[in-house]
Scaffold this motif. Structure first.
Motif, short mmCIF file in Angstrom:
data_model
loop_
_atom_site.label_atom_id
_atom_site.label_comp_id
_atom_site.label_asym_id
_atom_site.label_seq_id
_atom_site.Cartn_x
_atom_site.Cartn_y
_atom_site.Cartn_z
N THR A 1 31.55 -38.80 -82.16
CA THR A 1 31.09 -37.46 -82.55
C THR A 1 29.57 -37.33 -82.41
N MET A 2 28.86 -38.40 -82.65
CA MET A 2 27.40 -38.37 -82.45
C MET A 2 27.08 -38.23 -80.96
N TYR A 3 27.83 -38.94 -80.14
CA TYR A 3 27.64 -38.84 -78.69
C TYR A 3 27.93 -37.43 -78.20
N GLN A 4 28.97 -36.81 -78.75
CA GLN A 4 29.36 -35.45 -78.37
C GLN A 4 28.49 -34.39 -79.05
N GLN A 5 27.61 -34.82 -79.93
CA GLN A 5 26.71 -33.95 -80.67
C GLN A 5 27.46 -32.93 -81.55
N VAL A 6 28.53 -33.40 -82.18
CA VAL A 6 29.27 -32.59 -83.14
C VAL A 6 28.87 -33.12 -84.52
N TYR A 7 27.72 -32.67 -84.98
CA TYR A 7 27.11 -33.24 -86.17
C TYR A 7 27.83 -32.86 -87.46
N GLU A 8 28.49 -31.73 -87.47
CA GLU A 8 29.23 -31.33 -88.67
C GLU A 8 30.34 -32.33 -88.98
N ILE A 9 31.06 -32.71 -87.94
CA ILE A 9 32.15 -33.68 -88.13
C ILE A 9 31.56 -35.06 -88.44
N SER A 10 30.42 -35.36 -87.84
CA SER A 10 29.76 -36.64 -88.12
C SER A 10 29.39 -36.76 -89.60
N ILE A 11 28.93 -35.67 -90.17
CA ILE A 11 28.58 -35.67 -91.59
C ILE A 11 29.82 -35.90 -92.45
N ILE A 12 30.91 -35.26 -92.10
CA ILE A 12 32.16 -35.43 -92.85
C ILE A 12 32.64 -36.88 -92.76
N ILE A 13 32.56 -37.46 -91.58
CA ILE A 13 32.96 -38.85 -91.40
C ILE A 13 32.02 -39.77 -92.18
N GLY A 14 30.73 -39.46 -92.18
CA GLY A 14 29.77 -40.24 -92.96
C GLY A 14 30.09 -40.21 -94.45
N VAL A 15 30.47 -39.04 -94.94
CA VAL A 15 30.86 -38.93 -96.36
C VAL A 15 32.12 -39.76 -96.62
N GLY A 16 33.06 -39.70 -95.68
CA GLY A 16 34.27 -40.51 -95.80
C GLY A 16 33.97 -42.00 -95.84
N LEU A 17 33.03 -42.43 -95.02
CA LEU A 17 32.61 -43.84 -95.02
C LEU A 17 31.99 -44.22 -96.36
N CYS A 18 31.16 -43.33 -96.88
CA CYS A 18 30.54 -43.60 -98.19
C CYS A 18 31.61 -43.73 -99.27
N LEU B 1 39.67 -52.13 -91.51
CA LEU B 1 40.22 -51.49 -90.31
C LEU B 1 39.90 -50.00 -90.31
N VAL B 2 40.09 -49.33 -91.43
CA VAL B 2 39.80 -47.89 -91.52
C VAL B 2 38.31 -47.64 -91.33
N ILE B 3 37.47 -48.49 -91.91
CA ILE B 3 36.02 -48.34 -91.73
C ILE B 3 35.65 -48.51 -90.26
N GLY B 4 36.27 -49.47 -89.59
CA GLY B 4 36.01 -49.66 -88.16
C GLY B 4 36.40 -48.44 -87.34
N ILE B 5 37.55 -47.86 -87.64
CA ILE B 5 38.00 -46.65 -86.94
C ILE B 5 37.05 -45.50 -87.21
N PHE B 6 36.62 -45.37 -88.45
CA PHE B 6 35.67 -44.31 -88.80
C PHE B 6 34.36 -44.47 -88.03
N PHE B 7 33.88 -45.71 -87.90
CA PHE B 7 32.64 -45.93 -87.15
C PHE B 7 32.81 -45.57 -85.68
N LEU B 8 33.97 -45.87 -85.11
CA LEU B 8 34.21 -45.48 -83.71
C LEU B 8 34.20 -43.96 -83.56
N ILE B 9 34.89 -43.28 -84.47
CA ILE B 9 34.92 -41.82 -84.41
C ILE B 9 33.52 -41.24 -84.68
N LEU B 10 32.79 -41.86 -85.60
CA LEU B 10 31.43 -41.41 -85.89
C LEU B 10 30.54 -41.54 -84.65
N GLY B 11 30.66 -42.67 -83.95
CA GLY B 11 29.89 -42.86 -82.73
C GLY B 11 30.26 -41.83 -81.68
#
Length: 172
Positions: free
Chosen positions: A21-38, A9-19
């Motif tokens: 942030t990528m759409y909004q082009q906020v790449y700094e937050i996308s990287i942080i979310i990517g690290v969280g997913l890892c 469930l948390v991974i799914g929420i992270f993927f939604l937020i990652l998508g």
């Protein structure tokens, strides 16, 4: 320390937020979310639900502890410390169910891994000695107790060692 369902469930929420942030082009937050997913994926394989199962075992809720351990699909992927506790918890569950062969197998595997401290290692060896005493294999039981004597243990564990040693002497 998530169960498998909560982690997904948390991974799914992270993927939604990652998508988003990528759409909004906020790449700094996308990287942080990517690290969280890892980290979530890493924790799934290296940590598992061992700590939660240990809490359930401590509360003597053996069925729930086993359910949590069964969520770990491949225990070989667990970290060294977690694998030792995984085997110790499974051994304790099998010992509680009087399935001594399986308990001995799990405790033998646990004895090969590094545990939290020498006291925990001694408890594993005491369980192995006790199982072998029940099987009337006093030589192996004595060998496990000898290994226990070389470890730094608490007075409670020392009393258990002496008690089993007395039982072995009575059995011979």
């Amino acid at each position: 320390m998530f169960t498998k369902k909560v982690r997904l469930l948390v991974i799914g929420i992270f993927f939604l937020i990652l998508g988003w942030t990528m759409y909004q082009q906020v790449y700094e937050i996308s990287i942080i979310i990517g690290v969280g997913l890892c980290l979530l994926f890493w924790g799934y394989f290296r940590e598992g639900t061992v700590i939660m199962a240990a809490r359930e075992l401590h509360a003597k809720n053996y069925d729930r502890a086993e359910e949590l351990l069964k969520e770990i699909e491949n225990p070989a992927y667990l970290g060294k410390h977690r694998r030792g506790f995984y085997e110790f918890i499974y051994g304790s569950i099998e010992l509680h169910r009087a399935n001594f062969e399986a308990a001995e197998r799990h405790f033998q595997i646990a004895s090969r891994f590094k545990l939290r401290n020498s006291n925990d290692k001694a408890i594993v060896l005491i369980h192995l000695a006790n199982i072998n005493l029940r099987k009337k294999d006093t030589e192996r039981a004595l060998a496990y107790l000898e290994k226990t004597k070389s470890l730094k243990v608490t007075s409670r564990v020392k009393q258990l060692t002496e008690k089993i040693e007395l039982q072995i002497n009575q059995a011979q």
